[in-house]
Scaffold this active site. Structure first.
Site, PDB file in Angstrom:
ATOM      1  N   HIS A  39      -0.983  -6.373  24.581  1.00 29.44           N
ATOM      2  CA  HIS A  39      -1.228  -6.249  23.145  1.00 29.44           C
ATOM      3  C   HIS A  39      -1.060  -7.628  22.527  1.00 29.44           C
ATOM      4  CE1 HIS A  39      -1.585  -4.038  19.362  1.00 29.44           C
ATOM      5  NE2 HIS A  39      -0.569  -4.746  18.885  1.00 29.44           N
TER       6      HIS A  39
ATOM      7  N   ASP B 216      -4.533  -0.783  25.765  1.00 31.06           N
ATOM      8  CA  ASP B 216      -3.693  -1.461  24.781  1.00 31.06           C
ATOM      9  C   ASP B 216      -2.295  -0.855  24.775  1.00 31.06           C
ATOM     10  OD1 ASP B 216      -3.812  -3.238  22.101  1.00 31.06           O
ATOM     11  OD2 ASP B 216      -2.614  -1.441  21.755  1.00 31.06           O
TER      12      ASP B 216
ATOM     13  N   SER C 191      -3.570  -7.380  16.103  1.00 31.34           N
ATOM     14  CA  SER C 191      -3.083  -6.031  15.846  1.00 31.34           C
ATOM     15  C   SER C 191      -3.543  -5.550  14.471  1.00 31.34           C
ATOM     16  CB  SER C 191      -1.558  -6.000  15.988  1.00 31.34           C
ATOM     17  OG  SER C 191      -1.093  -4.683  16.053  1.00 31.34           O
TER      18      SER C 191
END
Length: 429
Positions: A330, A249, A153
Site C-alpha cells: 500500500h 492492496d 491512498s
C-alpha cells in the site's frame, strides 16, 4: 526536513481543516533543470464518515494543523537526491497536508453539539484544494513547464478526483499529468457478502457534501456514493493518468475485504495479517478465480479480477499508464524501498520509478500488469502483527508503530463517545 507552511488567509476563504485551523503544505524548491517543474503530492490518511469519527479526527494531524509535524522528511518520489529519485529529484516538490477527511472534496459545514462537546466541524476539502493551488500558483507554479499531481491512498483518490481541475490551472503548453498511488479503491464484496467500503463512502459523501464536487459525467448516471469510487471515474478523465496499485492492496484486504465485522469468528484473521498464512480457498477469494463458500454465504470471489476489470477500459487509452504488481502493499511511491532502491519491486525488468518516468516523459508506453500471486519475488509485502503492533516490510526491513500511529498510518480512525447527546445542522457552502 522540509518545514510546514500554513496558508495565510485561508480561513477568510473558508478553506480550513476540520477544526477550523488553516491548512498547510511542505515545499522544497527545485533547482537546475527542474526549476520550472512542479510535483504536488496529496497526503493520504483515510476518511471520516460520522460526526463522532470526525470529532475525533480533529484532535489529530488528520484534522487540525495544530497537530501536524512542523517538519517532514521527503523520501521516495519527493526526495531531492538523484540516486533516490532520478526523475523528479530537482523539481519543486510539494506535500499538501490532508486535514478534511474527504479526499479534499468536502463542501459543507457541520455544527455539532453534545453534552460533553460544544464545537463545530468544517467540511471544506474542496476549498482547501483551491486555496492551496492558488497559493502555489502565486509562488511560481503558474510558470511551470511541466507538472505532476500525485497522491497516495486517500490522496491517490484525491489525485483522481482533481486531475482535470489540476490540468485546467495551466496553459495548454504546460505538460500536465496525474499519478494515483494506491488510490483505486474498489466497491468489492467482503468475506461476508457485504460492501464495507461502500457503506463508509456513503457516510463520507452524505456528511461532507461531497456530491457537489463529483463529476456530472458520473452523477448523471449513478448515485453519488458510487461516483466516489475511482472505478466509476477513471474512464472519463481527460488528463493523462498513471495508476500505481498493488493487486492485493494491503489496506483494502484488511479493512474492505476482511473487516473484523465480517469475520466475527476470526477465520480470516491469520490470512489478513500475513498473506503467507492464507489457505487455498482464501487465496482463490483474493485472486478472483471462482466462487467459494466460506462459512458465511456464496459470494463472487473477484478482488484481483475486479481490479483488472475496473481498469480495462482505462488501459486502452494511449495516454494512460499502469503499474499493477501482485504484492500485498500500500502506497509504493512515498517509501524509498519501494519507489527506487536496489531491491525495489519490478515488473519484468522495470522498477516503479522508471516506469512512471518513462510514462511521464513519453519515452515508452507503460502498461505493466503482474502475473498473479505468488509469481513476483520482488514484492515488499506488508505483514501485520497486532500483538506487537509491528509491520514487517519484506524480510529485511521492519517498521514499528504504536497502536495509535498504526491506525493513523492505515487510514481509518473511529471513536465512540459514550453517553453523549448529539444534535447537528448542516450549513450549505
Amino acid at each position: 526536513m522540509i518545514p510546514l507552511t500554513l496558508i495565510q488567509g485561508a480561513a477568510s476563504k473558508g478553506a480550513v481543516c476540520l477544526d477550523g485551523t488553516p491548512p498547510g503544505y511542505h515545499l522544497d524548491r527545485g533547482f537546475g533543470s527542474g526549476s520550472n517543474s512542479w510535483l504536488i503530492q496529496l497526503e493520504g490518511g483515510g476518511w471520516c464518515n460520522t460526526i463522532r469519527s470526525c470529532v475525533f479526527r480533529k484532535t489529530t494531524r488528520r484534522g487540525s494543523s495544530k497537530f501536524m509535524e512542523k517538519r517532514l522528511n521527503f523520501t521516495g518520489i519527493l526526495s531531492n537526491k538523484a540516486e533516490e529519485n532520478p526523475e523528479f529529484y530537482n523539481w519543486n516538490r510539494v506535500k499538501l497536508r490532508y486535514c478534511d477527511g474527504a479526499s479534499f472534496a468536502g463542501r459543507a459545514r457541520m455544527r455539532v453539539y453534545s453534552i460533553e462537546l460544544a464545537n463545530q466541524l468544517y467540511f471544506r476539502g474542496q476549498r482547501i484544494w483551491s486555496a492551496a493551488m492558488e497559493e502555489l500558483m502565486a509562488k511560481g507554479m503558474q510558470n511551470a513547464e511541466q507538472a505532476l499531481l500525485s497522491g497516495c491512498s486517500a490522496g491517490g483518490l484525491a489525485s483522481i478526483l482533481h486531475c482535470d481541475e489540476f490540468k485546467d490551472l495551466f496553459p495548454s503548453t504546460t505538460k500536465v499529468k496525474c499519478l494515483s498511488d494506491a488510490g483505486v479503491f474498489l466497491d468489492a464484496t467482503n468475506v461476508a457478502g457485504g460492501h464495507t467500503l461502500w457503506d463508509m463512502y456513503r457516510g463520507v459523501v452524505t456528511l461532507q457534501g461531497v456530491q457537489k464536487n463529483l463529476p456530472n459525467t458520473c452523477t448523471s448516471q449513478m448515485d453519488p456514493t458510487s461516483c466516489f469510487f475511482p472505478q466509476n471515474l477513471i474512464g472519463n478523465i481527460q488528463t493523462p493518468l498513471f495508476l500505481l496499485n498493488a493487486a492485493y492492496d494491503a489496506w483494502q484486504v484488511q479493512e474492505s475485504l476482511i473487516p473484523s465485522s465480517a469475520d466475527p469468528h476470526g477465520f480470516w484473521r491469520d490470512c489478513k495479517m500475513d498473506h503467507s498464512h492464507c489457505n487455498s480457498s482464501q487465496m482463490l477469494f483474493l485472486q478472483g478465480d471462482f466462487q467459494v463458500c466460506f462459512c458465511y454465504t456464496l459470494t463472487q470471489m473477484y478482488f484481483r479480477n475486479q481490479m483488472l476489470s475496473a481498469i480495462n477500459g482505462f488501459s486502452m487509452s494511449n495516454q494512460n499508464g499502469l503499474f499493477i504488481n501482485s504484492c500485498f502493499a500500500h502506497c509504493q511511491s512515498e517509501r524509498q524501498d519501494t519507489w527506487y532502491a536496489n531491491d525495489s519491486p519490478h515488473i519484468g525488468n522495470k522498477a516503479i520509478a522508471a516506469s512512471v518516468g518513462d510514462w511521464f516523459f513519453d519515452r515508452t508506453a507503460t502498461k505493466a500488469i503482474d502475473c498473479p500471486y505468488p509469481c513476483d519475488n520482488t514484492c515488499h509485502n506488508l505483514i501485520f502483527n497486532d500483538v506487537t503492533s509491528t509491520i514487517t516490510i519484506s524480510e529485511s526491513t521492519r517498521l514499528t508503530f504504536t497502536p495509535l500511529n498504526l491506525l493513523n498510518a492505515f487510514l481509518i480512525t473511529l471513536i465512540c463517545v459514550p453517553n453523549a447527546s448529539w444534535g447537528f445542522s448542516l450549513d450549505s457552502d
